[in-house]
Design a protein around this motif. Structure first.
Motif, short mmCIF file in Angstrom:
data_model
loop_
_atom_site.label_atom_id
_atom_site.label_comp_id
_atom_site.label_asym_id
_atom_site.label_seq_id
_atom_site.Cartn_x
_atom_site.Cartn_y
_atom_site.Cartn_z
N GLU A 78 0.74 -1.28 0.14
CA GLU A 78 0.08 -0.07 -0.06
C GLU A 78 0.91 1.37 -0.09
O GLU A 78 0.71 2.26 -0.65
CB GLU A 78 -0.88 -0.06 1.19
CG GLU A 78 -1.87 -1.08 1.24
CD GLU A 78 -1.37 -2.26 1.97
OE1 GLU A 78 -0.26 -2.74 2.13
OE2 GLU A 78 -2.24 -3.27 2.05
N ILE A 79 1.90 1.21 0.87
CA ILE A 79 2.74 2.36 0.83
C ILE A 79 3.54 2.56 -0.39
O ILE A 79 3.63 3.64 -0.88
CB ILE A 79 3.83 2.18 2.07
CG1 ILE A 79 3.12 2.29 3.39
CG2 ILE A 79 4.89 3.27 1.92
CD1 ILE A 79 3.96 2.06 4.62
N TYR A 80 4.06 1.61 -0.95
CA TYR A 80 4.71 1.59 -2.10
C TYR A 80 4.01 2.15 -3.17
O TYR A 80 4.55 2.95 -4.08
CB TYR A 80 5.64 0.42 -2.38
CG TYR A 80 6.66 0.55 -3.57
CD1 TYR A 80 7.48 1.75 -3.21
CD2 TYR A 80 6.60 0.08 -4.65
CE1 TYR A 80 8.55 1.97 -4.22
CE2 TYR A 80 7.63 0.28 -5.76
CZ TYR A 80 8.55 1.43 -5.58
OH TYR A 80 9.51 1.57 -6.44
N GLU A 81 2.77 1.81 -3.38
CA GLU A 81 2.01 2.20 -4.54
C GLU A 81 1.64 3.51 -4.46
O GLU A 81 1.77 4.35 -5.34
CB GLU A 81 0.56 1.27 -4.42
CG GLU A 81 -0.30 1.35 -5.58
CD GLU A 81 -1.58 0.90 -5.35
OE1 GLU A 81 -2.52 1.50 -5.74
OE2 GLU A 81 -1.95 0.04 -4.48
N TYR A 82 1.56 4.23 -3.44
CA TYR A 82 1.58 5.58 -3.13
C TYR A 82 2.66 6.28 -3.75
O TYR A 82 2.58 7.10 -4.42
CB TYR A 82 0.96 5.73 -1.54
CG TYR A 82 0.88 7.28 -1.14
CD1 TYR A 82 -0.44 7.64 -1.32
CD2 TYR A 82 1.78 8.18 -0.96
CE1 TYR A 82 -0.78 9.15 -0.86
CE2 TYR A 82 1.63 9.53 -0.74
CZ TYR A 82 0.23 9.95 -0.72
OH TYR A 82 -0.01 11.21 -0.24
N ALA A 83 3.79 5.73 -2.97
CA ALA A 83 5.23 6.56 -3.36
C ALA A 83 5.52 6.41 -4.74
O ALA A 83 5.98 7.38 -5.45
CB ALA A 83 6.27 5.84 -2.53
N ALA A 84 5.07 5.42 -5.45
CA ALA A 84 5.85 4.96 -6.88
C ALA A 84 5.17 6.13 -7.87
O ALA A 84 5.89 6.26 -8.88
CB ALA A 84 5.45 3.52 -7.27
N ARG A 85 4.07 6.69 -7.57
CA ARG A 85 3.48 7.50 -8.50
C ARG A 85 4.28 8.74 -8.76
O ARG A 85 4.49 9.19 -9.56
CB ARG A 85 2.24 8.32 -7.65
CG ARG A 85 1.05 7.25 -8.02
CD ARG A 85 -0.27 8.00 -7.37
NE ARG A 85 0.14 8.79 -6.25
CZ ARG A 85 -0.69 9.18 -5.30
NH1 ARG A 85 -2.01 8.84 -5.39
NH2 ARG A 85 -0.52 9.94 -4.34
N PHE A 86 5.05 9.12 -7.58
CA PHE A 86 6.00 10.29 -7.59
C PHE A 86 7.35 9.74 -8.48
O PHE A 86 7.97 10.60 -9.25
CB PHE A 86 6.30 10.74 -6.15
CG PHE A 86 5.10 11.26 -5.51
CD1 PHE A 86 4.73 12.51 -5.70
CD2 PHE A 86 4.39 10.48 -4.56
CE1 PHE A 86 3.59 13.05 -4.99
CE2 PHE A 86 3.27 11.13 -4.07
CZ PHE A 86 2.98 12.28 -4.23
N ALA A 87 7.72 8.55 -8.31
CA ALA A 87 8.82 7.99 -9.01
C ALA A 87 8.56 8.17 -10.46
O ALA A 87 9.43 8.47 -11.39
CB ALA A 87 9.36 6.78 -8.73
N LYS A 88 7.48 7.84 -10.91
CA LYS A 88 6.92 7.68 -12.03
C LYS A 88 6.99 9.16 -12.68
O LYS A 88 7.11 9.40 -14.02
CB LYS A 88 5.22 7.17 -12.46
CG LYS A 88 5.54 5.49 -12.10
CD LYS A 88 5.71 4.90 -13.80
CE LYS A 88 5.83 3.27 -13.58
NZ LYS A 88 6.82 2.83 -14.42
#
Ligand SMILES: Nc1ncnc2c1ncn2[C@@H]1O[C@H](COP(=O)(O)OP(=O)(O)OP(=O)(O)O)[C@@H](O)[C@H]1O
Length: 700
Positions: free
Chosen positions: A572-582
């Motif tokens: 759940e946390i990584y899905e949220y953070a990954a948006r910014f990486a993308k």
């Protein structure tokens, strides 16, 4: 599913083996202690050789004992059952019985690789892999993987537990990192066991175990090529002191004490920087365009030196003005090559000779033509004069890197040295960062350290005869204060070697070109391990950092490894953070986080409420991550909570690199993203620090 009593019976069986291993370990320790005592006895022989022999024996015994003292807990942590009925135990150390049969295989030995690398598809004759967890010397849990359920050898094997890895990942986090020796995963193990030559480059997203792999690799290299890496030295470089404090227990827990662990602010002896410059200033200091400016600073006359030389010889006045003196200086220092050329601190004698030559040229021709011996007489006479010595000392002072860098705090000097290499705004920013009261102690930033190290290299060492003796034992002629072993570990920790046999760089994506130059020198004879993640780079241009790294590593062979599973963050946390990486790097491939908790990140507009929620939700650590600009204010605001809750910390987004907390409170994501050109990537770092719960606070 086996009955609980079946599991207990299995644990009891394993306990018998574990007990036997501890017994043998005790016996080996007793032998090491006897060896040490023997070393001390040798010293009583009274001759000098006895002392040397004692030091050597005592040292070796101490090292042996240190290795045997690897963390007690989980000494035996793995077992393999093979197709042919053979059983092999894996441990933190290799331990043998009285007949020299292995009771455990050291996890770093080639034979242990199969424990980490066997899979149902490539099972290498393994039928069952068992992870044994202990508390102290007591077996507390078993977790099995049945790799070949259809094999006849699987009949009669009990299978217990539901995954050692998941159990390890869901434990609460403390303030220090733990080793992962029992649960290293296949792709990680392949990176740990990469060859000891060349440059091993390990990339992977947040939480993929890069730091863990780098540290286990240090232990692996020291075990497998002990002579080469222990005597040549292994250097591990991490981003900050907070980070080195976080990971410093891992190697000792694996029984390794000889690798040097340093933060980027500590790469030059005597400097311990932990403060960061704001991003725009850090970008200027880290850029390779600082190099020619430093070179010019070293080659030009130091501020305040005499600007004329005047003497008399046989009734003739000889005078050299500023231009003439500058010419002598540039002849002595030559043109040099970038980063090379003669080092002024080593050139004083040469400078005196060149000055005499220039002065001689000013004498009337008749005098110079008269006798060939006249020149020798001239040299001797001037050198004998105290005033000549004094002039040389003043005109060619030994300079320290700190003096030269502080000299650049004068805007006019810096402007003259920089020429077109720096814009006015950049000069003003540098000047402001270095300006201090005359007698204020220096307050170097992490970004100043590579500049100081570069200057150290350009200036060269002050000749030994001019230096104060540093070693209290050097001049006393006394060796018998304590043994060499007692003194040496401390001495080794305190001094940076000139070169290392292996350099391990963590968070390699963040190093500036100037930092890579420092490491390039320390590792000029080294093989390398560099771990990093370009998506987490705080350097404005990750490509520039990559090129600087390639230069530092030279043309050695590259071994590349990529880690693809994020073991830290919940899905759940990584899905949220990954948006910014993308958003920051749309084309990049991101790792996969496999552990679900059912707790999505929560958004707040009030910091105190978020901190309360975080402290209530997890038992372990809570990190509040903020910008550099807001750090002091946030620390003050949370002072009472920080006092009451030792598991709560406030840290800047840069210091958060490499660390993790059970819950993270990320304050003001827009400010983090806006603080530097690498802002979105920095925000991604901040959002990927939490193992269990993430709170994002956007103040109104
Ligand atoms: N095989 C493993 N078994 C148990 N724990 C693991 C394993 N691999 C990684 N971990 C845990 O996952 C967490 C993240 O590991 P680590 O800090 O090494 O990742 P990283 O790739 O360096 O992350 P970042 O780039 O975000 O700094 C740590 O708590 C580590 O102990």
């Amino acid at each position: 599913m086996p009955q609980p009593d079946a599991a207990s019976a299995e644990m009891e069986r394993e306990q018998l083996h574990v007990d036997r291993v501890y017994e043998r370990l005790e016996a080996t320790r007793a032998r090491a202690r006897a060896y040490e005592a023997e070393g001390h006895r040798r010293a009583q022989f009274g001759h000098e050789g006895g002392l040397v022999e004692r030091d050597s024996i005592v040292y070796q015994a101490a090292v042996w004992l240190q290795r045997l003292d690897a963390e007690e807990e989980g000494l035996v942590f793995g077992r393999l059952d093979f197709e042919d009925g053979e059983i092999q135990y894996i441990g933190r150390l290799g331990v043998r019985d009285e007949d020299y049969n292995p009771l455990t295989v050291d996890w770093r030995a080639p034979a242990a690789a199969v424990f980490y690398q066997a899979t149902p598809v490539d099972r290498r004759d393994v039928v069952r892999r068992r992870t044994i967890k202990s508390a102290g010397r007591r077996v507390t849990r078993l977790d099995d993987d049945l790799l070949a359920p259809e094999s006849p050898a699987a009949n009669g094997l009990t299978v217990i537990g539901d995954g050692a890895l998941m159990a390890a990942l869901t434990r609460k986090r403390g303030t220090v990192m733990h080793d992962i020796v029992a649960t290293i995963q296949r792709e990680q193990d392949l990176a740990v066991r990469s060859p000891g030559d060349g440059a091993t480059l390990i990339t992977g997203g947040p939480g993929t175990g890069k730091t863990a792999v780098a540290l286990h690799r240090a232990a692996y290299l020291l075990f497998n090529e002990r002579r080469r890496f222990e005597s040549g030295g292994v250097l591990i470089v991490g981003p900050s002191r907070v980070f080195t404090a976080y990971v410093e227990q891992v190697l000792p827990s694996l029984g390794e004490h000889t690798a040097a662990l340093r933060s980027l602010g500590e790469l030059l002896d005597g400097v311990h920087a932990s403060r960061h410059d704001p991003a725009p200033l850090a970008a200027i200091k880290g850029s390779i365009s600082m190099l020619p400016i430093l070179e010019r600073a070293v080659r030009s006359a130091p501020p305040g030196v005499p600007d004329s030389f005047r003497t008399t010889y046989q009734g003739n006045v000889v005078q050299l003005d500023r231009r003439a003196l500058d010419r002598v200086r540039s002849i002595v220092l030559g043109r040099g090559t970038p980063g090379g050329g003669p080092q002024p601190n080593a050139q004083r004698a040469h400078a005196a000779t060149a000055l005499l030559e220039a002065a001689w040229e000013r004498l009337p021709r008749e005098l110079r033509d008269r006798r060939r011996t006249e020149r020798a007489h001239f040299d001797r006479e001037l050198r004998d004069r105290t005033e000549f010595d004094l002039f040389i000392e003043q005109w060619w002072p030994y300079r320290s890197p700190a003096e030269v860098l502080r000299g650049l705090a004068d805007g006019a000097t810096l402007r003259a040295l920089a020429g077109p290499d720096l814009a006015d705004g950049q000069i003003a920013a540098l000047e402001a960062s270095w300006r201090r009261d005359e007698d204020a102690a220096p307050d170097w930033s992490v970004e100043d350290v590579p500049l100081l190290a570069e200057l150290d290299q350009l200036l060269g060492p002050v000749p030994a005869e001019e230096r104060e003796p540093e070693d209290p034992f050097a001049d006393a002629g006394v060796m018998e204060v304590s043994s060499w072993v007692d003194r040496n570990p401390a001495a080794r920790r305190d001094a940076t070697r000139e070169t290392y046999a292996h350099v391990i760089v963590d968070e390699g994506q963040d190093l500036s070109p100037m930092q890579w130059r420092v490491l390039g020198r320390l590792g000029r004879r080294a093989s390398w391990t560099v771990v990093g993640d370009p998506v987490q780079s705080s350097w404005p241009d990750p490509e520039e950092s990559r090129l600087a790294m390639e230069l530092a590593l030279g043309d050695q062979r590259r071994y590349r490894h990529e880690l693809r599973t994020n073991y830290r963050n919940s899905a759940e946390i990584y899905e949220y953070a990954a948006r910014f990486a993308k958003r920051a790097m749309p084309d990049v491939e991101l790792p996969e986080a496999v552990r679900k908790t059912g707790f999505p990140p929560e958004e707040f507009d009030d910091l105190d409420a978020a901190v309360r929620a975080a402290l209530g939700a997890v038992e372990g650590t809570v990190g509040v991550i903020t910008t550099l600009a807001a750090f002091d204010a946030v620390s003050a605001r949370l002072a009472a909570s920080l006092e009451a809750e030792p598991r709560l910390v406030v840290l800047t987004d840069l210091d958060a690199k490499g660390l993790e907390y059970d819950a993270a409170v990320v304050l003001d994501p827009d400010a983090i993203a806006g603080e530097s050109p690498a802002g979105l990537r920095t925000l991604y770092v901040a959002l990927t620090r939490a193992t269990q719960r993430l709170y994002v606070v956007s103040p109104d």
